[in-house]
Design a protein around this motif. Structure first.
Motif, PDB file in Angstrom:
ATOM      1  N   PHE A 141       0.824  -1.220   0.000  1.00  0.00           N
ATOM      2  CA  PHE A 141       0.000   0.000   0.000  1.00  0.00           C
ATOM      3  C   PHE A 141       0.859   1.272   0.000  1.00  0.00           C
ATOM      4  O   PHE A 141       0.552   2.247  -0.692  1.00  0.00           O
ATOM      5  N   ASN A 174       3.896   2.263  -1.185  1.00  0.00           N
ATOM      6  CA  ASN A 174       4.507   2.791  -2.401  1.00  0.00           C
ATOM      7  C   ASN A 174       3.643   2.645  -3.649  1.00  0.00           C
ATOM      8  O   ASN A 174       3.817   3.389  -4.601  1.00  0.00           O
ATOM      9  N   ALA A 175       2.732   1.686  -3.660  1.00  0.00           N
ATOM     10  CA  ALA A 175       1.932   1.465  -4.876  1.00  0.00           C
ATOM     11  C   ALA A 175       0.603   2.221  -4.822  1.00  0.00           C
ATOM     12  O   ALA A 175      -0.035   2.402  -5.853  1.00  0.00           O
ATOM     13  N   THR A 176       0.183   2.659  -3.631  1.00  0.00           N
ATOM     14  CA  THR A 176      -1.105   3.359  -3.530  1.00  0.00           C
ATOM     15  C   THR A 176      -0.972   4.730  -2.852  1.00  0.00           C
ATOM     16  O   THR A 176      -1.268   5.759  -3.457  1.00  0.00           O
TER      17      THR A 176
END
Lengths: 228, 228
Positions: free
Chosen positions: A99, A101-103
């Protein structure tokens, strides 16, 4: 000492010395000033991706926060701070680990950009809605759990703290009213490994563990206001 | 059958049925139309994050592509498609595994937004430079390696294909001149598990495995042009 950590000041590469301090791993820290806002040419030359963080381990040069934390913990730290598939909190750990770094980071960046641009298009509303959902989800998680994965401090915590703290020198975000996030940042600030890493990586920088953003917003150096 | 995969049409949740097909894991696929551009209310209600993908496994509801692929492979697939720390290509696997969602997807989204906005501010140049660097890095990797991690097809490949294919219905990106990427997409298109998953998830949708973007760019439905 085999591990070299290249740290760009006031950047997400702060995660790497912090992880090393948590794991008790020896490392050589090389510091780079921004010039004046982005990474200097000698930092961009380290890895073709051109962004922080970058590490070197013998012949290997590696970029990308998630890859670096996972690599160091598994190759040099006995896989500590990563929960195994048999752990009851495995799914929660994985969710929050990805969550950060990707969101949360991409959504924060989009919200900073749409606010700087005046925020008057349909994408702005979509991004603000997503950001509000993500902060609420994070805040509620941290009201009832000491750390993101539950009872154990993990690499998911090391990943998520940068957008909640140091990035606010740029993003200007306030956490007023997010009591779960604020309590968590106080717990983070009490970790000796965190304080030790930050003192080495960004000596003298305000850690921004409270609700208020800094008084000056450094993003203004980079983003032109498109509307007043 | 314990695993339910909730797929939003033409979205990154296509990765989940594809992973299941590669691993030979049984799953129930539930399909959701966009309404008309974003996810419908019943999809957003599945998980507080409000975005695709979402899975259910017994009592667990899980979001976030990276978390879902890692969870399914380790809990139901014997950890296949994830290289272990002892593997010589471990660092390369980790790099590309995280690169897809933490770097390439956010940069692509920013570039789509700055181009739609006219691309006339300093952030636009930073984003275009980063995007060009990332595509070059990816292209060169794929000229000399069959798959992202090297000789073995891994979850890193399952992660990166969406922004290179289906997302182009929205992003409008062309890969003309990127021979490494184009050769790779031909190899992907020959995988039976990929074709089987896409036929179930988005029947009739053009797979966009060649250089050209689709003739109509669906992003236009969502983003107002700020300048002509």
């Amino acid at each position: 000492m085999v591990l070299t950590v290249h740290h760009l000041h006031m950047s997400q590469s702060e995660r790497v010395p912090w992880l090393c301090e948590e794991l008790g791993i020896d490392y050589e820290l090389k510091l780079y000033d921004r010039s004046p806002v982005m990474a200097p040419p000698e930092y961009k030359a380290l890895h073709a991706q051109g962004t922080a963080p970058v590490i070197q381990d013998g012949d290997l040069t590696l970029a990308e926060s998630g890859a670096i934390l996972e690599y160091i913990a598994h190759r040099h730290g006995g896989a500590r701070l990563f929960l195994p598939p048999s752990h009851p909190a495995y799914a929660q750990f994985l969710y929050w680990w990805h969550f950060g770094n990707a969101t949360l980071m991409p959504t924060t960046a989009r919200v900073v950009a749409v606010r700087a641009g005046g925020g008057d298009d349909p994408i702005a509303k979509v991004m603000e809605d997503r950001f509000a959902r993500q902060l609420k989800l994070l805040d509620e998680r941290l009201k009832t759990n000491e750390w993101l994965a539950g009872e154990e401090f993990t690499a998911a915590d090391v990943m998520i703290v940068f957008p909640l703290t140091t990035w606010r020198h740029w993003s200007g975000m306030s956490w007023a009213g997010y009591d779960g996030i604020l309590g968590y940042l106080q717990r983070i600030g009490k970790r000796e490994a965190y304080r030790r890493a930050m003192a080495k990586a960004d000596p003298g920088m305000e850690l921004l563990l409270g609700p208020d953003p800094p008084k000056s917003d450094r993003t203004k150096d980079l983003v032109h206001k498109k509307s007043s």
